[in-house]
Design an enzyme around this catalytic site. Structure first.
Site, PDB file in Angstrom:
ATOM      1  N   GLU A   1       0.755  -1.398  -0.196  1.00  0.00           N
ATOM      2  CA  GLU A   1      -0.081  -0.013   0.116  1.00  0.00           C
ATOM      3  C   GLU A   1       0.548   1.331  -0.047  1.00  0.00           C
ATOM      4  OE1 GLU A   1      -2.950   0.082  -0.464  1.00  0.00           O
ATOM      5  OE2 GLU A   1      -3.551  -2.070  -0.080  1.00  0.00           O
TER       6      GLU A   1
ATOM      7  N   ARG B   1       0.686   3.700  -3.334  1.00  0.00           N
ATOM      8  CA  ARG B   1      -0.194   5.087  -2.999  1.00  0.00           C
ATOM      9  C   ARG B   1       0.961   6.381  -2.938  1.00  0.00           C
ATOM     10  NH1 ARG B   1      -5.757   4.038  -0.225  1.00  0.00           N
ATOM     11  NH2 ARG B   1      -5.919   1.782  -0.136  1.00  0.00           N
TER      12      ARG B   1
ATOM     13  N   ASP C   1      -4.486 -10.026  -7.899  1.00  0.00           N
ATOM     14  CA  ASP C   1      -4.876  -9.127  -9.039  1.00  0.00           C
ATOM     15  C   ASP C   1      -3.688  -8.294  -9.484  1.00  0.00           C
ATOM     16  OD1 ASP C   1      -4.786  -7.681  -6.655  1.00  0.00           O
ATOM     17  OD2 ASP C   1      -6.582  -6.778  -6.823  1.00  0.00           O
TER      18      ASP C   1
ATOM     19  N   GLU D   1     -12.536  -0.094 -10.044  1.00  0.00           N
ATOM     20  CA  GLU D   1     -12.005  -0.965 -10.932  1.00  0.00           C
ATOM     21  C   GLU D   1     -12.947  -1.175 -12.286  1.00  0.00           C
ATOM     22  OE1 GLU D   1      -9.799  -1.856  -7.680  1.00  0.00           O
ATOM     23  OE2 GLU D   1     -12.046  -2.029  -7.826  1.00  0.00           O
TER      24      GLU D   1
END
Length: 557
Positions: A185, A189, A318, A451
Protein backbone atom coordinates in the site's frame (compact mmCIF):
# COMPACT_ATOMS: atom_id res chain seq x y z
CA UNK A 1 -17.26 27.96 -84.82
CA UNK A 2 -15.28 28.67 -88.12
CA UNK A 3 -12.26 30.98 -88.20
CA UNK A 4 -12.56 34.52 -89.65
CA UNK A 5 -10.69 34.88 -92.99
CA UNK A 6 -7.35 36.75 -92.78
CA UNK A 7 -7.16 39.99 -94.88
CA UNK A 8 -4.21 42.23 -95.80
CA UNK A 9 -6.27 45.38 -94.98
CA UNK A 10 -6.77 44.33 -91.39
CA UNK A 11 -3.07 43.59 -91.04
CA UNK A 12 -2.20 47.03 -92.33
CA UNK A 13 -4.43 48.76 -89.76
CA UNK A 14 -2.73 46.87 -86.92
CA UNK A 15 0.72 47.95 -87.94
CA UNK A 16 -0.41 51.58 -88.17
CA UNK A 17 -1.69 51.44 -84.57
CA UNK A 18 1.71 50.21 -83.39
CA UNK A 19 3.69 52.93 -85.20
CA UNK A 20 5.01 55.86 -82.95
CA UNK A 21 4.27 58.42 -85.66
CA UNK A 22 0.58 57.60 -85.35
CA UNK A 23 0.58 58.92 -81.76
CA UNK A 24 2.93 61.86 -82.40
CA UNK A 25 0.54 63.21 -85.02
CA UNK A 26 -2.40 62.74 -82.58
CA UNK A 27 -1.57 64.15 -79.05
CA UNK A 28 -4.88 62.94 -77.59
CA UNK A 29 -3.97 59.36 -78.42
CA UNK A 30 -0.53 59.87 -76.87
CA UNK A 31 -2.10 61.13 -73.63
CA UNK A 32 -4.45 58.16 -73.60
CA UNK A 33 -1.52 55.78 -74.05
CA UNK A 34 0.39 57.47 -71.20
CA UNK A 35 -2.59 57.21 -68.85
CA UNK A 36 -2.98 53.54 -69.77
CA UNK A 37 0.69 52.87 -69.14
CA UNK A 38 0.62 54.56 -65.72
CA UNK A 39 -2.56 52.69 -64.73
CA UNK A 40 -1.06 49.37 -65.78
CA UNK A 41 2.11 50.16 -63.84
CA UNK A 42 0.17 50.96 -60.66
CA UNK A 43 -1.95 47.83 -61.11
CA UNK A 44 1.17 45.71 -61.46
CA UNK A 45 2.77 47.40 -58.44
CA UNK A 46 -0.40 46.91 -56.39
CA UNK A 47 -0.50 43.24 -57.34
CA UNK A 48 3.16 42.85 -56.39
CA UNK A 49 2.42 44.47 -53.01
CA UNK A 50 -0.49 42.08 -52.48
CA UNK A 51 1.76 39.13 -53.25
CA UNK A 52 4.35 40.43 -50.81
CA UNK A 53 1.68 41.01 -48.13
CA UNK A 54 0.33 37.53 -48.81
CA UNK A 55 3.78 36.01 -48.46
CA UNK A 56 4.34 37.95 -45.22
CA UNK A 57 0.97 36.77 -43.94
CA UNK A 58 1.80 33.18 -44.79
CA UNK A 59 5.09 33.54 -42.93
CA UNK A 60 3.31 34.93 -39.86
CA UNK A 61 0.73 32.13 -39.99
CA UNK A 62 3.51 29.56 -40.29
CA UNK A 63 5.20 31.04 -37.23
CA UNK A 64 1.91 30.94 -35.33
CA UNK A 65 1.28 27.31 -36.30
CA UNK A 66 4.75 26.37 -35.09
CA UNK A 67 4.17 28.22 -31.82
CA UNK A 68 0.85 26.46 -31.27
CA UNK A 69 2.47 23.16 -32.25
CA UNK A 70 5.07 23.65 -29.51
CA UNK A 71 2.33 24.43 -26.99
CA UNK A 72 0.44 21.28 -27.94
CA UNK A 73 3.59 19.21 -27.46
CA UNK A 74 4.05 20.71 -24.00
CA UNK A 75 0.43 19.77 -23.29
CA UNK A 76 1.12 16.18 -24.31
CA UNK A 77 -0.48 16.28 -27.79
CA UNK A 78 1.85 15.11 -30.53
CA UNK A 79 1.07 15.86 -34.16
CA UNK A 80 2.51 14.90 -37.53
CA UNK A 81 5.41 16.92 -38.95
CA UNK A 82 2.97 18.93 -41.11
CA UNK A 83 -0.02 19.48 -38.85
CA UNK A 84 -3.34 20.68 -40.14
CA UNK A 85 -6.58 21.31 -38.34
CA UNK A 86 -8.36 18.30 -39.85
CA UNK A 87 -5.68 15.95 -38.56
CA UNK A 88 -5.76 17.60 -35.15
CA UNK A 89 -9.52 17.18 -34.89
CA UNK A 90 -9.54 13.60 -36.15
CA UNK A 91 -6.53 12.33 -34.21
CA UNK A 92 -7.15 14.04 -30.89
CA UNK A 93 -10.96 14.24 -30.92
CA UNK A 94 -11.02 17.92 -30.06
CA UNK A 95 -14.39 18.42 -31.66
CA UNK A 96 -17.05 20.04 -29.55
CA UNK A 97 -18.67 17.35 -27.39
CA UNK A 98 -21.05 19.20 -25.08
CA UNK A 99 -22.40 16.05 -23.41
CA UNK A 100 -19.04 14.64 -22.30
CA UNK A 101 -17.62 18.11 -21.62
CA UNK A 102 -20.48 18.65 -19.17
CA UNK A 103 -19.94 15.20 -17.65
CA UNK A 104 -16.24 15.93 -17.20
CA UNK A 105 -17.02 19.19 -15.42
CA UNK A 106 -19.40 17.38 -13.08
CA UNK A 107 -16.63 14.92 -12.19
CA UNK A 108 -14.25 17.82 -11.61
CA UNK A 109 -16.80 19.41 -9.28
CA UNK A 110 -17.07 16.09 -7.43
CA UNK A 111 -13.28 16.06 -7.01
CA UNK A 112 -13.39 19.58 -5.60
CA UNK A 113 -16.15 18.56 -3.16
CA UNK A 114 -14.12 15.55 -1.99
CA UNK A 115 -10.85 17.51 -1.82
CA UNK A 116 -12.24 20.57 -0.05
CA UNK A 117 -13.92 18.31 2.52
CA UNK A 118 -10.58 16.59 3.16
CA UNK A 119 -8.82 19.96 3.46
CA UNK A 120 -11.41 21.23 5.94
CA UNK A 121 -11.71 18.21 8.19
CA UNK A 122 -8.68 15.93 7.73
CA UNK A 123 -5.82 18.01 6.32
CA UNK A 124 -2.53 16.08 6.46
CA UNK A 125 -4.15 12.93 7.80
CA UNK A 126 -4.50 9.75 5.77
CA UNK A 127 -8.24 9.63 5.18
CA UNK A 128 -11.43 11.55 5.89
CA UNK A 129 -14.39 10.25 7.87
CA UNK A 130 -17.05 12.47 6.27
CA UNK A 131 -19.96 11.78 8.61
CA UNK A 132 -17.81 12.30 11.71
CA UNK A 133 -16.06 15.25 10.02
CA UNK A 134 -12.70 13.99 11.25
CA UNK A 135 -9.51 12.44 9.93
CA UNK A 136 -7.98 9.04 10.56
CA UNK A 137 -4.42 7.81 10.00
CA UNK A 138 -5.10 4.52 8.22
CA UNK A 139 -1.54 4.33 6.84
CA UNK A 140 0.56 5.63 9.70
CA UNK A 141 0.07 9.34 9.12
CA UNK A 142 1.62 9.69 5.66
CA UNK A 143 -1.02 12.03 4.24
CA UNK A 144 -2.30 9.23 1.99
CA UNK A 145 -5.32 11.08 0.57
CA UNK A 146 -3.21 14.18 -0.11
CA UNK A 147 -0.49 12.26 -1.94
CA UNK A 148 -3.00 10.06 -3.75
CA UNK A 149 -4.73 13.23 -4.99
CA UNK A 150 -1.70 15.11 -6.33
CA UNK A 151 -1.81 13.88 -9.92
CA UNK A 152 -5.63 14.04 -10.06
CA UNK A 153 -5.49 17.70 -9.08
CA UNK A 154 -2.77 18.34 -11.65
CA UNK A 155 -4.57 16.56 -14.49
CA UNK A 156 -7.81 18.40 -13.75
CA UNK A 157 -6.00 21.74 -13.85
CA UNK A 158 -6.69 22.56 -10.19
CA UNK A 159 -3.49 24.56 -9.81
CA UNK A 160 -4.12 26.27 -6.48
CA UNK A 161 -5.14 23.01 -4.83
CA UNK A 162 -2.10 21.24 -6.27
CA UNK A 163 0.24 23.97 -5.03
CA UNK A 164 -1.22 23.82 -1.53
CA UNK A 165 -0.70 20.05 -1.47
CA UNK A 166 2.82 20.42 -2.88
CA UNK A 167 3.74 22.85 -0.10
CA UNK A 168 2.53 20.39 2.54
CA UNK A 169 4.70 17.66 0.99
CA UNK A 170 7.72 19.98 1.07
CA UNK A 171 7.18 21.32 4.58
CA UNK A 172 5.33 18.67 6.58
CA UNK A 173 5.65 15.20 5.05
CA UNK A 174 7.74 13.07 7.38
CA UNK A 175 8.33 9.33 7.04
CA UNK A 176 10.11 8.78 10.35
CA UNK A 177 7.14 6.92 11.80
CA UNK A 178 7.27 4.16 14.39
CA UNK A 179 4.55 2.42 12.41
CA UNK A 180 4.31 -1.00 10.75
CA UNK A 181 3.34 -0.10 7.21
CA UNK A 182 2.10 -2.26 4.35
CA UNK A 183 4.92 -2.39 1.80
CA UNK A 184 2.39 -2.80 -1.00
CA UNK A 185 0.00 0.00 0.00
CA UNK A 186 2.84 2.39 0.75
CA UNK A 187 4.41 1.67 -2.63
CA UNK A 188 1.34 2.03 -4.80
CA UNK A 189 -0.13 5.04 -2.97
CA UNK A 190 2.83 7.00 -1.61
CA UNK A 191 5.77 6.11 -3.88
CA UNK A 192 3.49 5.94 -6.93
CA UNK A 193 1.73 9.19 -6.08
CA UNK A 194 4.97 11.08 -5.53
CA UNK A 195 6.61 9.75 -8.70
CA UNK A 196 3.56 10.61 -10.77
CA UNK A 197 3.50 14.14 -9.36
CA UNK A 198 7.18 14.42 -10.28
CA UNK A 199 6.66 13.13 -13.84
CA UNK A 200 3.80 15.58 -14.39
CA UNK A 201 5.27 18.67 -12.72
CA UNK A 202 9.07 17.99 -12.78
CA UNK A 203 9.19 19.39 -9.22
CA UNK A 204 12.14 17.63 -7.59
CA UNK A 205 10.66 17.72 -4.09
CA UNK A 206 8.42 14.83 -5.13
CA UNK A 207 11.37 12.75 -6.34
CA UNK A 208 13.31 13.44 -3.14
CA UNK A 209 10.40 12.32 -0.99
CA UNK A 210 9.79 9.23 -3.16
CA UNK A 211 13.40 8.19 -2.67
CA UNK A 212 13.22 8.78 1.08
CA UNK A 213 10.20 6.52 1.63
CA UNK A 214 11.46 3.83 -0.76
CA UNK A 215 14.79 3.63 1.07
CA UNK A 216 12.79 2.90 4.21
CA UNK A 217 10.94 0.08 2.45
CA UNK A 218 14.02 -1.66 1.01
CA UNK A 219 14.87 -3.85 4.06
CA UNK A 220 11.63 -5.77 3.38
CA UNK A 221 13.45 -7.43 0.45
CA UNK A 222 16.24 -8.77 2.69
CA UNK A 223 15.00 -12.36 2.68
CA UNK A 224 16.84 -15.51 1.58
CA UNK A 225 14.77 -15.70 -1.61
CA UNK A 226 14.54 -11.95 -2.26
CA UNK A 227 10.74 -12.17 -2.16
CA UNK A 228 9.81 -9.38 0.24
CA UNK A 229 8.08 -9.39 3.57
CA UNK A 230 4.82 -7.49 3.31
CA UNK A 231 5.08 -5.23 6.38
CA UNK A 232 7.86 -2.99 7.71
CA UNK A 233 8.39 -0.50 10.51
CA UNK A 234 9.25 2.76 8.76
CA UNK A 235 11.41 4.10 11.60
CA UNK A 236 13.21 0.91 12.62
CA UNK A 237 13.43 -0.98 9.32
CA UNK A 238 12.19 -4.24 10.84
CA UNK A 239 10.14 -6.32 8.40
CA UNK A 240 7.79 -9.27 8.86
CA UNK A 241 4.69 -10.99 7.56
CA UNK A 242 1.37 -10.98 9.42
CA UNK A 243 0.61 -14.00 11.56
CA UNK A 244 -2.88 -14.41 10.11
CA UNK A 245 -1.29 -15.58 6.82
CA UNK A 246 1.00 -18.15 8.42
CA UNK A 247 4.12 -16.08 7.80
CA UNK A 248 3.64 -16.24 4.02
CA UNK A 249 4.04 -13.36 1.62
CA UNK A 250 1.08 -12.46 -0.58
CA UNK A 251 1.42 -12.64 -4.37
CA UNK A 252 0.00 -9.20 -5.18
CA UNK A 253 1.80 -7.55 -2.27
CA UNK A 254 5.15 -9.04 -3.32
CA UNK A 255 4.84 -8.77 -7.09
CA UNK A 256 3.37 -5.29 -7.58
CA UNK A 257 6.24 -2.90 -6.86
CA UNK A 258 8.00 -3.20 -10.21
CA UNK A 259 6.53 -0.14 -11.94
CA UNK A 260 7.34 2.21 -9.07
CA UNK A 261 10.82 0.89 -8.24
CA UNK A 262 11.92 0.71 -11.88
CA UNK A 263 10.68 4.28 -12.40
CA UNK A 264 12.61 5.43 -9.32
CA UNK A 265 15.82 3.84 -10.62
CA UNK A 266 15.27 5.52 -13.98
CA UNK A 267 14.67 8.95 -12.43
CA UNK A 268 17.54 8.79 -9.92
CA UNK A 269 20.08 6.71 -11.85
CA UNK A 270 20.40 4.35 -8.87
CA UNK A 271 19.85 0.72 -9.97
CA UNK A 272 19.27 -0.74 -6.51
CA UNK A 273 15.48 -0.28 -6.57
CA UNK A 274 15.06 -1.94 -9.94
CA UNK A 275 17.40 -4.78 -8.99
CA UNK A 276 15.33 -5.63 -5.89
CA UNK A 277 12.01 -5.94 -7.73
CA UNK A 278 13.35 -7.64 -10.84
CA UNK A 279 14.99 -10.29 -8.68
CA UNK A 280 11.47 -11.08 -7.43
CA UNK A 281 10.37 -11.74 -11.01
CA UNK A 282 13.34 -14.06 -11.51
CA UNK A 283 12.27 -15.99 -8.41
CA UNK A 284 8.71 -16.22 -9.70
CA UNK A 285 9.99 -17.50 -13.04
CA UNK A 286 11.55 -20.46 -11.21
CA UNK A 287 8.14 -21.53 -9.86
CA UNK A 288 6.00 -20.25 -12.75
CA UNK A 289 3.47 -22.96 -13.72
CA UNK A 290 2.53 -23.89 -17.28
CA UNK A 291 -0.81 -22.09 -16.97
CA UNK A 292 0.80 -18.97 -15.49
CA UNK A 293 -1.47 -18.95 -12.44
CA UNK A 294 0.39 -18.53 -9.15
CA UNK A 295 -1.24 -19.20 -5.78
CA UNK A 296 -1.54 -16.16 -3.54
CA UNK A 297 0.65 -17.48 -0.69
CA UNK A 298 4.43 -17.70 -1.14
CA UNK A 299 7.13 -18.55 1.38
CA UNK A 300 9.61 -15.63 1.43
CA UNK A 301 12.45 -17.85 2.66
CA UNK A 302 12.26 -20.77 0.24
CA UNK A 303 10.48 -18.95 -2.55
CA UNK A 304 8.02 -21.85 -2.87
CA UNK A 305 4.26 -21.56 -3.11
CA UNK A 306 1.93 -22.90 -0.46
CA UNK A 307 0.21 -26.01 -1.93
CA UNK A 308 -3.51 -25.67 -2.65
CA UNK A 309 -3.67 -22.00 -1.70
CA UNK A 310 -6.13 -19.89 -3.64
CA UNK A 311 -5.61 -18.67 -7.20
CA UNK A 312 -7.52 -15.49 -7.98
CA UNK A 313 -7.66 -12.37 -10.12
CA UNK A 314 -9.35 -10.67 -7.19
CA UNK A 315 -7.96 -9.65 -3.81
CA UNK A 316 -4.33 -10.66 -3.11
CA UNK A 317 -3.66 -11.87 -6.67
CA UNK A 318 -4.88 -9.15 -9.02
CA UNK A 319 -2.10 -6.59 -9.52
CA UNK A 320 0.66 -9.18 -10.00
CA UNK A 321 -0.83 -10.05 -13.40
CA UNK A 322 -1.52 -6.39 -14.15
CA UNK A 323 2.13 -5.48 -13.59
CA UNK A 324 3.45 -8.21 -15.89
CA UNK A 325 1.73 -6.41 -18.76
CA UNK A 326 2.44 -2.89 -17.59
CA UNK A 327 6.18 -3.29 -17.00
CA UNK A 328 6.39 -4.42 -20.63
CA UNK A 329 4.56 -1.23 -21.63
CA UNK A 330 6.62 0.91 -19.24
CA UNK A 331 9.82 -0.26 -20.96
CA UNK A 332 8.29 0.56 -24.36
CA UNK A 333 7.93 -3.11 -25.33
CA UNK A 334 11.63 -3.68 -26.04
CA UNK A 335 13.61 -6.91 -25.87
CA UNK A 336 14.70 -5.99 -22.32
CA UNK A 337 11.14 -6.40 -21.05
CA UNK A 338 9.94 -9.11 -23.42
CA UNK A 339 9.92 -11.74 -20.66
CA UNK A 340 7.24 -9.78 -18.80
CA UNK A 341 4.96 -9.94 -21.83
CA UNK A 342 5.67 -13.66 -22.26
CA UNK A 343 4.77 -14.35 -18.63
CA UNK A 344 1.61 -12.28 -18.98
CA UNK A 345 0.48 -14.14 -22.10
CA UNK A 346 1.00 -17.46 -20.30
CA UNK A 347 -1.11 -16.18 -17.41
CA UNK A 348 -3.85 -15.08 -19.79
CA UNK A 349 -4.10 -18.65 -21.10
CA UNK A 350 -4.63 -19.64 -17.48
CA UNK A 351 -7.26 -16.95 -17.09
CA UNK A 352 -9.15 -18.31 -20.11
CA UNK A 353 -9.41 -21.65 -18.29
CA UNK A 354 -11.18 -19.89 -15.40
CA UNK A 355 -13.85 -18.15 -17.48
CA UNK A 356 -17.39 -19.44 -17.22
CA UNK A 357 -20.84 -18.19 -18.28
CA UNK A 358 -23.89 -17.78 -16.10
CA UNK A 359 -27.39 -18.94 -16.87
CA UNK A 360 -29.80 -17.83 -18.09
CA UNK A 361 -28.18 -14.51 -19.14
CA UNK A 362 -24.73 -15.72 -20.26
CA UNK A 363 -22.72 -13.29 -18.16
CA UNK A 364 -19.02 -14.14 -18.51
CA UNK A 365 -17.11 -14.24 -15.23
CA UNK A 366 -13.70 -15.28 -13.88
CA UNK A 367 -13.74 -18.08 -11.29
CA UNK A 368 -11.39 -18.48 -8.37
CA UNK A 369 -9.48 -21.73 -7.97
CA UNK A 370 -8.64 -23.75 -4.88
CA UNK A 371 -6.50 -26.77 -5.68
CA UNK A 372 -8.39 -28.55 -8.46
CA UNK A 373 -11.75 -26.98 -7.60
CA UNK A 374 -13.30 -23.88 -9.12
CA UNK A 375 -15.37 -21.42 -7.09
CA UNK A 376 -18.08 -19.50 -8.96
CA UNK A 377 -17.23 -16.22 -7.25
CA UNK A 378 -15.84 -12.99 -8.69
CA UNK A 379 -14.64 -9.91 -6.80
CA UNK A 380 -15.40 -6.42 -8.04
CA UNK A 381 -11.64 -6.02 -7.68
CA UNK A 382 -11.31 -8.45 -10.60
CA UNK A 383 -13.16 -5.94 -12.78
CA UNK A 384 -9.76 -4.47 -13.66
CA UNK A 385 -9.38 -7.53 -15.94
CA UNK A 386 -11.45 -6.19 -18.90
CA UNK A 387 -9.26 -3.09 -19.07
CA UNK A 388 -6.07 -5.14 -18.74
CA UNK A 389 -7.16 -7.48 -21.54
CA UNK A 390 -8.07 -4.56 -23.80
CA UNK A 391 -4.73 -2.89 -23.12
CA UNK A 392 -2.79 -6.06 -23.92
CA UNK A 393 -4.85 -7.26 -26.90
CA UNK A 394 -2.90 -5.32 -29.51
CA UNK A 395 0.28 -7.25 -28.70
CA UNK A 396 -1.21 -10.43 -30.18
CA UNK A 397 -1.75 -11.46 -33.79
CA UNK A 398 -5.12 -10.51 -35.34
CA UNK A 399 -7.11 -13.63 -34.47
CA UNK A 400 -5.93 -13.87 -30.87
CA UNK A 401 -6.28 -10.12 -30.43
CA UNK A 402 -9.94 -10.33 -31.45
CA UNK A 403 -10.54 -13.19 -29.00
CA UNK A 404 -8.96 -11.28 -26.11
CA UNK A 405 -10.82 -8.06 -26.93
CA UNK A 406 -14.13 -9.90 -27.19
CA UNK A 407 -13.55 -11.40 -23.75
CA UNK A 408 -12.69 -7.94 -22.40
CA UNK A 409 -16.01 -6.58 -23.64
CA UNK A 410 -17.97 -9.54 -22.28
CA UNK A 411 -16.42 -9.17 -18.83
CA UNK A 412 -17.00 -5.41 -18.87
CA UNK A 413 -20.71 -6.09 -19.49
CA UNK A 414 -20.74 -8.37 -16.43
CA UNK A 415 -18.99 -5.77 -14.27
CA UNK A 416 -21.38 -3.05 -15.42
CA UNK A 417 -24.25 -5.32 -14.36
CA UNK A 418 -22.67 -5.68 -10.93
CA UNK A 419 -23.81 -2.06 -10.61
CA UNK A 420 -26.94 -2.01 -12.73
CA UNK A 421 -28.71 -4.88 -10.99
CA UNK A 422 -28.66 -3.58 -7.39
CA UNK A 423 -31.30 -1.23 -5.91
CA UNK A 424 -28.69 1.52 -5.41
CA UNK A 425 -27.01 0.90 -8.81
CA UNK A 426 -23.73 0.46 -6.93
CA UNK A 427 -21.80 -2.82 -6.95
CA UNK A 428 -21.22 -5.11 -4.01
CA UNK A 429 -17.73 -6.24 -3.06
CA UNK A 430 -18.13 -9.64 -4.72
CA UNK A 431 -20.69 -11.81 -6.51
CA UNK A 432 -21.62 -15.47 -6.53
CA UNK A 433 -22.94 -17.19 -9.63
CA UNK A 434 -25.57 -19.92 -9.41
CA UNK A 435 -27.07 -22.03 -12.20
CA UNK A 436 -30.35 -20.56 -13.33
CA UNK A 437 -29.96 -17.46 -11.14
CA UNK A 438 -27.12 -15.62 -12.88
CA UNK A 439 -25.43 -13.70 -10.05
CA UNK A 440 -26.22 -12.57 -6.55
CA UNK A 441 -24.43 -10.11 -4.30
CA UNK A 442 -22.07 -11.85 -1.90
CA UNK A 443 -20.37 -9.33 0.38
CA UNK A 444 -22.73 -6.38 0.09
CA UNK A 445 -20.64 -3.33 0.89
CA UNK A 446 -19.36 -0.77 -1.61
CA UNK A 447 -16.28 1.25 -0.65
CA UNK A 448 -16.11 3.55 -3.72
CA UNK A 449 -13.92 1.15 -5.72
CA UNK A 450 -12.62 2.14 -9.18
CA UNK A 451 -12.01 -1.11 -11.08
CA UNK A 452 -15.12 -1.15 -13.29
CA UNK A 453 -14.68 2.54 -14.16
CA UNK A 454 -11.02 1.81 -14.96
CA UNK A 455 -11.98 -0.87 -17.47
CA UNK A 456 -14.65 1.32 -19.05
CA UNK A 457 -12.03 4.03 -19.59
CA UNK A 458 -9.66 1.60 -21.30
CA UNK A 459 -12.39 0.10 -23.46
CA UNK A 460 -13.72 3.49 -24.53
CA UNK A 461 -10.27 4.69 -25.53
CA UNK A 462 -9.34 1.48 -27.33
CA UNK A 463 -12.66 0.89 -29.13
CA UNK A 464 -14.09 4.40 -29.48
CA UNK A 465 -17.49 3.06 -28.39
CA UNK A 466 -19.36 5.80 -26.50
CA UNK A 467 -21.52 3.16 -24.81
CA UNK A 468 -18.75 2.76 -22.22
CA UNK A 469 -18.94 6.47 -21.43
CA UNK A 470 -22.69 6.16 -20.91
CA UNK A 471 -22.20 3.23 -18.52
CA UNK A 472 -19.60 5.20 -16.58
CA UNK A 473 -21.93 8.17 -16.34
CA UNK A 474 -24.66 5.96 -14.86
CA UNK A 475 -22.23 4.72 -12.21
CA UNK A 476 -21.10 8.27 -11.42
CA UNK A 477 -24.72 9.35 -10.97
CA UNK A 478 -25.24 6.44 -8.56
CA UNK A 479 -22.25 7.61 -6.51
CA UNK A 480 -23.68 11.13 -6.49
CA UNK A 481 -27.08 9.90 -5.35
CA UNK A 482 -25.98 7.38 -2.71
CA UNK A 483 -22.47 8.31 -1.56
CA UNK A 484 -22.29 12.10 -1.63
CA UNK A 485 -22.78 13.75 1.74
CA UNK A 486 -22.23 17.27 3.04
CA UNK A 487 -18.57 16.65 3.86
CA UNK A 488 -17.33 14.36 1.09
CA UNK A 489 -18.21 10.90 -0.17
CA UNK A 490 -18.84 7.70 1.77
CA UNK A 491 -19.19 4.04 0.96
CA UNK A 492 -22.21 1.88 1.63
CA UNK A 493 -22.38 -0.90 4.17
CA UNK A 494 -25.09 -2.52 2.04
CA UNK A 495 -25.79 -1.81 -1.62
CA UNK A 496 -29.26 -3.28 -1.23
CA UNK A 497 -30.42 -0.89 1.48
CA UNK A 498 -28.15 2.10 0.79
CA UNK A 499 -26.94 2.32 4.40
CA UNK A 500 -23.86 4.56 4.51
CA UNK A 501 -20.48 4.01 6.16
CA UNK A 502 -18.13 6.75 7.39
CA UNK A 503 -15.01 6.54 5.22
CA UNK A 504 -13.81 8.34 2.11
CA UNK A 505 -11.14 5.99 0.79
CA UNK A 506 -8.05 7.73 -0.60
CA UNK A 507 -8.38 5.73 -3.82
CA UNK A 508 -11.70 7.42 -4.54
CA UNK A 509 -9.73 10.58 -5.34
CA UNK A 510 -6.72 8.78 -6.80
CA UNK A 511 -8.55 6.31 -9.01
CA UNK A 512 -12.33 6.48 -9.23
CA UNK A 513 -12.64 10.20 -9.96
CA UNK A 514 -9.50 10.28 -12.10
CA UNK A 515 -10.68 7.42 -14.31
CA UNK A 516 -14.11 9.04 -14.60
CA UNK A 517 -12.50 12.34 -15.63
CA UNK A 518 -10.37 10.59 -18.26
CA UNK A 519 -13.41 8.61 -19.47
CA UNK A 520 -14.96 11.92 -20.52
CA UNK A 521 -11.72 13.51 -21.82
CA UNK A 522 -9.86 13.28 -25.13
CA UNK A 523 -7.54 10.24 -25.38
CA UNK A 524 -4.58 12.61 -25.68
CA UNK A 525 -5.03 13.56 -22.01
CA UNK A 526 -2.49 11.21 -20.37
CA UNK A 527 -1.99 9.34 -23.65
CA UNK A 528 -1.43 5.59 -23.57
CA UNK A 529 1.49 6.24 -25.94
CA UNK A 530 3.38 8.12 -23.24
CA UNK A 531 2.06 7.00 -19.87
CA UNK A 532 1.30 3.80 -17.98
CA UNK A 533 -0.89 3.72 -14.85
CA UNK A 534 0.18 1.96 -11.69
CA UNK A 535 -2.45 -0.04 -9.83
CA UNK A 536 -3.45 3.09 -7.87
CA UNK A 537 -4.06 4.99 -11.16
CA UNK A 538 -0.87 7.05 -10.84
CA UNK A 539 0.48 7.69 -14.38
CA UNK A 540 4.20 7.13 -14.90
CA UNK A 541 6.17 8.13 -17.98
CA UNK A 542 7.05 5.37 -20.44
CA UNK A 543 10.84 5.17 -20.84
CA UNK A 544 12.43 2.92 -23.47
CA UNK A 545 14.66 0.28 -21.90
CA UNK A 546 17.83 -1.09 -23.45
CA UNK A 547 19.36 -2.79 -20.44
CA UNK A 548 22.84 -4.27 -20.49
CA UNK A 549 21.52 -7.60 -19.25
CA UNK A 550 18.17 -9.15 -20.01
CA UNK A 551 15.69 -7.40 -17.79
CA UNK A 552 18.29 -5.76 -15.53
CA UNK A 553 20.11 -2.48 -15.18
CA UNK A 554 18.96 1.11 -15.43
CA UNK A 555 16.99 2.25 -18.43
CA UNK A 556 18.41 4.79 -20.80
CA UNK A 557 16.40 7.95 -20.13
Amino acid sequence: MGRRPHSSAASSRVWRQLSPSCYLRRPARLALLFVGFVSATFAAWDRLSLVRDYEAGIYRLDEEVNRLHDQLIKAGIYLDDNPNIDKIINKHQLEVDPVNNARREKVKEAMLHAWNSYVMYAWGEDELQPQSKSGVDSFGGLGATLIDSLDTLYIMGLKDEFQKARDWVAESLNFDKDYEASVFETTIRIVGGLLSAYDLSTDKIFLEKARDITDRLLPAWDTSSGIPYNRINLAQGQANNPGWNGGNSILADSGSEQLEFIALSQRTGDPKYQEKVENVIRQFQKIFPSDGLLPININPHSGSVKPYSKITFGAMGDSFYEYLLKVWIQGNKTESVKHYREMWETSMEGLLSLVRKSSPSNFSYVCEKNGDSLSDKMDELACFVPGMLALGASGYGPQKSEQIMNLAEELAWTCYNFYRLTPTKLAGENYCFHAGQDMVVGTSWNILRPETIESLMYLWRLTGNGMYQDWGWEIFQAFEKNSRVESGYVGLTDVNTGTKDDMMQSFFLAETLKYLYLLFSAPSVISFDEWVFNTEAHPLKIVTRHDRESGLGVAEV
